[in-house]
Design a protein around this motif. Sequence first.
Motif, PDB file in Angstrom:
ATOM      1  N   MET A   1       0.213 -16.323  -2.266  1.00  0.00           N
ATOM      2  CA  MET A   1       0.791 -15.352  -3.195  1.00  0.00           C
ATOM      3  C   MET A   1       2.254 -15.135  -2.873  1.00  0.00           C
ATOM      4  SD  MET A   1      -2.142 -12.546  -3.815  1.00  0.00           S
ATOM      5  CE  MET A   1      -2.675 -12.414  -2.127  1.00  0.00           C
ATOM      6  N   LYS A  74      -0.981   2.385   0.859  1.00  0.00           N
ATOM      7  CA  LYS A  74      -0.858   1.471   2.005  1.00  0.00           C
ATOM      8  C   LYS A  74      -0.760   0.000   1.616  1.00  0.00           C
ATOM      9  CE  LYS A  74      -4.395   3.240   4.289  1.00  0.00           C
ATOM     10  NZ  LYS A  74      -5.417   3.269   5.310  1.00  0.00           N
ATOM     11  N   LEU A  75      -0.564  -0.281   0.325  1.00  0.00           N
ATOM     12  CA  LEU A  75      -0.469  -1.674  -0.085  1.00  0.00           C
ATOM     13  C   LEU A  75       0.936  -1.957  -0.622  1.00  0.00           C
ATOM     14  CD1 LEU A  75      -3.855  -2.138  -1.980  1.00  0.00           C
ATOM     15  CD2 LEU A  75      -3.370  -2.613   0.399  1.00  0.00           C
ATOM     16  N   GLU A  76       1.317  -3.227  -0.490  1.00  0.00           N
ATOM     17  CA  GLU A  76       2.658  -3.623  -0.902  1.00  0.00           C
ATOM     18  C   GLU A  76       2.555  -4.596  -2.068  1.00  0.00           C
ATOM     19  OE1 GLU A  76       6.406  -6.044   0.890  1.00  0.00           O
ATOM     20  OE2 GLU A  76       4.664  -5.761   2.175  1.00  0.00           O
ATOM     21  N   LEU A  77       3.424  -4.438  -3.047  1.00  0.00           N
ATOM     22  CA  LEU A  77       3.406  -5.321  -4.218  1.00  0.00           C
ATOM     23  C   LEU A  77       3.872  -6.719  -3.814  1.00  0.00           C
ATOM     24  CD1 LEU A  77       2.979  -5.425  -7.332  1.00  0.00           C
ATOM     25  CD2 LEU A  77       5.394  -4.913  -7.549  1.00  0.00           C
ATOM     26  N   VAL A  78       3.020  -7.718  -4.006  1.00  0.00           N
ATOM     27  CA  VAL A  78       3.392  -9.076  -3.595  1.00  0.00           C
ATOM     28  C   VAL A  78       3.576 -10.021  -4.775  1.00  0.00           C
ATOM     29  CG1 VAL A  78       2.435  -9.011  -1.263  1.00  0.00           C
ATOM     30  CG2 VAL A  78       0.950  -9.628  -3.169  1.00  0.00           C
ATOM     31  N   HIS A  79       3.065  -9.653  -5.938  1.00  0.00           N
ATOM     32  CA  HIS A  79       3.168 -10.527  -7.102  1.00  0.00           C
ATOM     33  C   HIS A  79       3.170  -9.644  -8.345  1.00  0.00           C
ATOM     34  CE1 HIS A  79       2.260 -14.045  -9.655  1.00  0.00           C
ATOM     35  NE2 HIS A  79       1.435 -13.254 -10.281  1.00  0.00           N
ATOM     36  N   ALA A  80       4.212  -9.745  -9.161  1.00  0.00           N
ATOM     37  CA  ALA A  80       4.294  -8.873 -10.337  1.00  0.00           C
ATOM     38  C   ALA A  80       4.452  -9.687 -11.608  1.00  0.00           C
ATOM     39  CB  ALA A  80       5.466  -7.912 -10.170  1.00  0.00           C
ATOM     40  N   GLU A  81       3.593  -9.441 -12.542  1.00  0.00           N
ATOM     41  CA  GLU A  81       3.685 -10.119 -13.843  1.00  0.00           C
ATOM     42  C   GLU A  81       4.032  -9.153 -14.962  1.00  0.00           C
ATOM     43  OE1 GLU A  81       0.492 -13.700 -13.014  1.00  0.00           O
ATOM     44  OE2 GLU A  81      -0.015 -12.123 -14.408  1.00  0.00           O
ATOM     45  N   TYR A  82       3.862  -7.875 -14.700  1.00  0.00           N
ATOM     46  CA  TYR A  82       4.249  -6.903 -15.724  1.00  0.00           C
ATOM     47  C   TYR A  82       4.986  -5.756 -15.046  1.00  0.00           C
ATOM     48  CZ  TYR A  82       0.206  -3.948 -14.444  1.00  0.00           C
ATOM     49  OH  TYR A  82      -0.695  -3.172 -13.782  1.00  0.00           O
TER      50      TYR A  82
ATOM     51  N   VAL B  39      -1.183  -9.617 -14.458  1.00  0.00           N
ATOM     52  CA  VAL B  39      -1.659  -8.855 -13.305  1.00  0.00           C
ATOM     53  C   VAL B  39      -0.543  -8.597 -12.303  1.00  0.00           C
ATOM     54  CG1 VAL B  39      -4.046  -9.681 -13.461  1.00  0.00           C
ATOM     55  CG2 VAL B  39      -2.410 -10.943 -12.071  1.00  0.00           C
ATOM     56  N   ASN B  40      -0.677  -7.502 -11.604  1.00  0.00           N
ATOM     57  CA  ASN B  40       0.171  -7.217 -10.451  1.00  0.00           C
ATOM     58  C   ASN B  40      -0.757  -7.251  -9.238  1.00  0.00           C
ATOM     59  OD1 ASN B  40       2.378  -6.901 -12.055  1.00  0.00           O
ATOM     60  ND2 ASN B  40       2.665  -4.718 -11.643  1.00  0.00           N
ATOM     61  N   ILE B  41      -0.287  -7.881  -8.173  1.00  0.00           N
ATOM     62  CA  ILE B  41      -1.139  -7.997  -6.990  1.00  0.00           C
ATOM     63  C   ILE B  41      -0.499  -7.262  -5.823  1.00  0.00           C
ATOM     64  CG2 ILE B  41      -2.297  -9.614  -5.403  1.00  0.00           C
ATOM     65  CD1 ILE B  41      -2.340 -11.618  -7.765  1.00  0.00           C
ATOM     66  N   TRP B  42      -1.309  -6.469  -5.152  1.00  0.00           N
ATOM     67  CA  TRP B  42      -0.853  -5.638  -4.043  1.00  0.00           C
ATOM     68  C   TRP B  42      -1.624  -6.064  -2.817  1.00  0.00           C
ATOM     69  CZ3 TRP B  42       2.402  -1.506  -5.803  1.00  0.00           C
ATOM     70  CH2 TRP B  42       2.434  -1.365  -7.197  1.00  0.00           C
ATOM     71  N   GLN B  43      -0.932  -6.157  -1.690  1.00  0.00           N
ATOM     72  CA  GLN B  43      -1.599  -6.617  -0.483  1.00  0.00           C
ATOM     73  C   GLN B  43      -1.297  -5.696   0.694  1.00  0.00           C
ATOM     74  OE1 GLN B  43      -0.739 -10.713   0.279  1.00  0.00           O
ATOM     75  NE2 GLN B  43      -2.646 -11.034   1.384  1.00  0.00           N
ATOM     76  N   GLY B  44      -2.319  -5.518   1.524  1.00  0.00           N
ATOM     77  CA  GLY B  44      -2.148  -4.709   2.726  1.00  0.00           C
ATOM     78  C   GLY B  44      -2.858  -5.385   3.882  1.00  0.00           C
ATOM     79  N   ALA B  47      -6.839  -4.845   2.814  1.00  0.00           N
ATOM     80  CA  ALA B  47      -7.303  -4.843   1.422  1.00  0.00           C
ATOM     81  C   ALA B  47      -6.295  -5.513   0.497  1.00  0.00           C
ATOM     82  CB  ALA B  47      -7.550  -3.408   0.962  1.00  0.00           C
ATOM     83  N   VAL B  48      -6.798  -5.910  -0.669  1.00  0.00           N
ATOM     84  CA  VAL B  48      -5.958  -6.479  -1.713  1.00  0.00           C
ATOM     85  C   VAL B  48      -6.301  -5.707  -2.984  1.00  0.00           C
ATOM     86  CG1 VAL B  48      -5.661  -8.502  -3.204  1.00  0.00           C
ATOM     87  CG2 VAL B  48      -5.686  -8.791  -0.761  1.00  0.00           C
ATOM     88  N   THR B  51      -4.035  -5.041 -10.232  1.00  0.00           N
ATOM     89  CA  THR B  51      -3.964  -4.124 -11.369  1.00  0.00           C
ATOM     90  C   THR B  51      -3.614  -4.929 -12.612  1.00  0.00           C
ATOM     91  OG1 THR B  51      -1.652  -3.597 -10.900  1.00  0.00           O
ATOM     92  CG2 THR B  51      -3.302  -2.086 -10.022  1.00  0.00           C
ATOM     93  N   ARG B 123      -7.921  -1.364 -12.235  1.00  0.00           N
ATOM     94  CA  ARG B 123      -7.488  -1.474 -10.848  1.00  0.00           C
ATOM     95  C   ARG B 123      -8.687  -1.917 -10.014  1.00  0.00           C
ATOM     96  NH1 ARG B 123      -5.765   3.256  -6.691  1.00  0.00           N
ATOM     97  NH2 ARG B 123      -4.019   3.725  -8.026  1.00  0.00           N
TER      98      ARG B 123
END
Lengths: 131, 142
Positions: A1, A74-82, B39-44, B47-48, B51, B123
């Motif tokens: 990712m 606690k999560l970080e945005l790693v991939h954004a499509e919108y 989609v937007n993907i969030w990682q920690g 957890a993943v 949205t 989500r």
Amino acid sequence: MAKDVTKSDKREADMPETTHGGRVFRPLADIVETGDGVQLMLEMPGVAPDDLEVTLENRVLTIRGRVHATAPEKLELVHAEYGEGDFERTFTMSDDFDPEKIEAALSDGVLTLTLPRAEAAKPRKIEVKAA
Amino acid sequence: MYFPTYSHRSDPFALMRSMLRDFDTFGPSRTRQPVFPAVNIWQGDDAVAITAELPGVDSSDLEVSVNDNVLTISGRRTAPDAEDEAVWHRRERTHGEFSRSIRLPFEAEDDKVEARLQNGVLRVVVGMPEAQKPRRIAIKAA
């Protein structure tokens, strides 16, 4: 990712900049006209009923919706499509609609506005008298 | 190409932005249908989250499934119905079936997946199973 951004169908609105620096998007719309009036369906995902504002003034219909950013903890945005931001769109209405009679319903992120035509604006047949 | 005179004089970049937007429509990303849902993907660390904006999708028409490390979001958007004599002025929204699969960085366990659909935004949070979390290896002195 990987950290990259691809395009989605969502487009930013052609509006002056906001002071808070947030982005403003243009909700996609379906507009249908029947004999009784006009119905608008606008896609506004992420807008809660309390964050919605619909006004009709001087034939200009304004729809505004506030979006609260969905940042999981606690999560970080790693991939954004919108992108996320408020929704705003204005329409100039052709006929006089009664602002009191506009019905608004929001379900699953789609706003449905029903504007009944004012009684006076309904077409009337004019009898032509023979001279 | 014709560019309209911009009314927002206070914003010197407005014309440039509008030009860039026009060029966008000719780019390769526009020649194919945009993927739905975006989609937007969030990682920690443990957890993943994924949205997606799914306006107009009822939770009964939406299916989220996990198979090993592949998460699939599929469903259907129904077209609004109107009377026969109704006139459509704009039809910008799209309808029909959709399906999208996303590969997760680990194998998910069913009881660690949570999906929530609120105001048209989905989500999905996938927790990392304990067995797959990185373990610290103690180094023995020789």
